[in-house]
Write a protein that holds these residues in place. Sequence first.
Motif, PDB file in Angstrom:
ATOM      1  N   LEU A 249      65.262  48.269  69.795  1.00 38.87           N
ATOM      2  CA  LEU A 249      66.092  47.111  70.122  1.00 38.87           C
ATOM      3  C   LEU A 249      65.190  45.918  70.444  1.00 38.87           C
ATOM      4  O   LEU A 249      64.168  46.056  71.112  1.00 38.87           O
ATOM      5  CB  LEU A 249      66.950  47.446  71.332  1.00 38.87           C
ATOM      6  CG  LEU A 249      68.244  46.673  71.547  1.00 38.87           C
ATOM      7  CD1 LEU A 249      69.229  46.954  70.428  1.00 38.87           C
ATOM      8  CD2 LEU A 249      68.856  47.078  72.885  1.00 38.87           C
ATOM      9  N   LYS A 250      65.530  44.758  69.955  1.00 38.76           N
ATOM     10  CA  LYS A 250      64.761  43.538  70.244  1.00 38.76           C
ATOM     11  C   LYS A 250      65.636  42.586  71.040  1.00 38.76           C
ATOM     12  O   LYS A 250      66.717  42.192  70.585  1.00 38.76           O
ATOM     13  CB  LYS A 250      64.314  42.873  68.940  1.00 38.76           C
ATOM     14  CG  LYS A 250      63.493  41.605  69.135  1.00 38.76           C
ATOM     15  CD  LYS A 250      62.148  41.889  69.775  1.00 38.76           C
ATOM     16  CE  LYS A 250      61.291  40.638  69.854  1.00 38.76           C
ATOM     17  NZ  LYS A 250      59.999  40.876  70.526  1.00 38.76           N
ATOM     18  N   ILE A 251      65.175  42.233  72.235  1.00 39.54           N
ATOM     19  CA  ILE A 251      65.943  41.354  73.115  1.00 39.54           C
ATOM     20  C   ILE A 251      65.227  40.017  73.249  1.00 39.54           C
ATOM     21  O   ILE A 251      64.047  39.960  73.611  1.00 39.54           O
ATOM     22  CB  ILE A 251      66.130  41.990  74.511  1.00 39.54           C
ATOM     23  CG1 ILE A 251      66.778  43.378  74.380  1.00 39.54           C
ATOM     24  CG2 ILE A 251      66.977  41.081  75.398  1.00 39.54           C
ATOM     25  CD1 ILE A 251      66.922  44.107  75.704  1.00 39.54           C
ATOM     26  N   HIS A 252      65.942  38.939  72.952  1.00 39.06           N
ATOM     27  CA  HIS A 252      65.439  37.585  73.146  1.00 39.06           C
ATOM     28  C   HIS A 252      66.202  36.941  74.305  1.00 39.06           C
ATOM     29  O   HIS A 252      67.314  37.358  74.647  1.00 39.06           O
ATOM     30  CB  HIS A 252      65.644  36.726  71.891  1.00 39.06           C
ATOM     31  CG  HIS A 252      64.949  37.254  70.675  1.00 39.06           C
ATOM     32  ND1 HIS A 252      63.636  36.988  70.391  1.00 39.06           N
ATOM     33  CD2 HIS A 252      65.393  38.045  69.666  1.00 39.06           C
ATOM     34  CE1 HIS A 252      63.291  37.582  69.252  1.00 39.06           C
ATOM     35  NE2 HIS A 252      64.350  38.231  68.803  1.00 39.06           N
ATOM     36  N   GLU A 253      65.620  35.924  74.873  1.00 38.63           N
ATOM     37  CA  GLU A 253      66.284  35.170  75.933  1.00 38.63           C
ATOM     38  C   GLU A 253      67.167  34.066  75.346  1.00 38.63           C
ATOM     39  O   GLU A 253      67.078  33.748  74.159  1.00 38.63           O
ATOM     40  CB  GLU A 253      65.246  34.546  76.877  1.00 38.63           C
ATOM     41  CG  GLU A 253      64.520  33.336  76.321  1.00 38.63           C
ATOM     42  CD  GLU A 253      63.363  33.661  75.384  1.00 38.63           C
ATOM     43  OE1 GLU A 253      62.580  32.743  75.083  1.00 38.63           O
ATOM     44  OE2 GLU A 253      63.264  34.817  74.928  1.00 38.63           O
ATOM     45  N   PHE A 254      68.005  33.491  76.176  1.00 33.30           N
ATOM     46  CA  PHE A 254      68.716  32.253  75.867  1.00 33.30           C
ATOM     47  C   PHE A 254      68.221  31.181  76.833  1.00 33.30           C
ATOM     48  O   PHE A 254      68.245  31.378  78.052  1.00 33.30           O
ATOM     49  CB  PHE A 254      70.232  32.421  76.041  1.00 33.30           C
ATOM     50  CG  PHE A 254      70.960  32.808  74.785  1.00 33.30           C
ATOM     51  CD1 PHE A 254      71.223  31.875  73.799  1.00 33.30           C
ATOM     52  CD2 PHE A 254      71.387  34.109  74.593  1.00 33.30           C
ATOM     53  CE1 PHE A 254      71.896  32.226  72.642  1.00 33.30           C
ATOM     54  CE2 PHE A 254      72.063  34.479  73.450  1.00 33.30           C
ATOM     55  CZ  PHE A 254      72.324  33.535  72.462  1.00 33.30           C
ATOM     56  N   ASN A 255      67.735  30.085  76.303  1.00 32.75           N
ATOM     57  CA  ASN A 255      67.360  28.956  77.151  1.00 32.75           C
ATOM     58  C   ASN A 255      68.604  28.160  77.536  1.00 32.75           C
ATOM     59  O   ASN A 255      69.608  28.166  76.825  1.00 32.75           O
ATOM     60  CB  ASN A 255      66.361  28.059  76.419  1.00 32.75           C
ATOM     61  CG  ASN A 255      65.060  28.797  76.123  1.00 32.75           C
ATOM     62  OD1 ASN A 255      64.598  29.575  76.934  1.00 32.75           O
ATOM     63  ND2 ASN A 255      64.480  28.554  74.958  1.00 32.75           N
TER      64      ASN A 255
END
Length: 412
Positions: A249-255
């Motif tokens: 799983l690849k998790i990115h942030e939200f700015n």
Amino acid sequence: MANIKPFKAVRPTRDKVSLVASRSYQSYTQAEREARLDHNPYSFLHIVNPGYKYDKEISGVARYQLVKNRYSEFKEDGVFTQDASPYFYIYKVVDRDNQVFNGIVGAASVEDYKNNIIKKHEDTIASKEVVFKDYLKTVGFNAEPVLITYPDNTEVSSIIKKKQEERAEYEFTTTYRDTHYLWLITEKEAISAIVNAFKNIPTLYIADGHHRSSSSELLCLDCKEQNKAHNGTENYNFFMSYFIPESELKIHEFNRLVKDLNGLTKEEFLIQLDAIYRIENRGAIPYKPNKKHHFSMYLDGEFYSLHLRKSIYTFKNSLDKLDAQLLYNTILKPILGITDVRKNNRIDYLSGKKEIVSLVNKIDSGKFRVGFGMIPANIEELKSIADDGLKMPPKSTFIEPKLRSGVTIYEF
């Protein structure tokens, strides 16, 4: 223990899958949608945007019925066919950054969802749940699987690896430069092994698709009430899901982007921040944080680093430790006056997968006043929050992979 099952997918024929498969409707600009609808008669967008045929915007129940009609036409024309037996489907994505995702498309249990064997980490909006439930009930199918993650399992991984030694049923590359593969698990022994392996997994976690899951629960309740012969095995007791191991799983942030400083001057704003953060002006050179509880801030053409003064802030639970929640607790609510991040139109979100220049451009254009960046949440945070029965604020995570719509379709 988790109860998953194979199903008879409705799928595009091999020669047309690359033409049918589409991203989610909302991810296209209007120009992109129109180009595909004008020049690709097989695009799944024709099904989910049926009013295009009549050059008219259609909504509500009328749209749902037309979606059902377009879907039926694709089946009648032989664009879609249904597998004769229930299978699991291995779906692999290799994205433009060479990130590889391997998972299994199957059916997850509504009962598991209700009983918290499938755990959630995000709140849902009741009105959206009902709208999508009504949509599913009318059209009779779902084309976008819920993304569910599970602890890495050697038995499941070995089945996937062995099957991938064979030629894929589908292999196509999109204009987005992602390559998609699909294999059918038709062997009864392999199917049983997968079912049994998941029975030994006590908990699954929704990574993406909370509204689809909750709407499936509502659909099941409706259908159960109306079906006097209900026995629990009907397709509406399950919902299509993509099961992917936690390690892939690849998790990115939200700015976060905010339109104003809540009536404060820049100096007043910085002074209030100073009470809880150590602030350093980084100038015009882009800065991204690399630790938990550190943030970047872009204001008036300059970047700042914000480091939490831990001695004066107490973490009460797993949610408080989440950076998206920390930003809300310390800046968005008390200083910028944004109490309801779900409804306030002064705040917007930008996926951390996008280059930092996207954030800079949005603020330099004058549309927004200040922007905040953070590092991504990790899978352990997601699981801890779900285990504690807490819910993340909206746009806490941007999770990959994103599968194409219309590759496997689940009928109720």
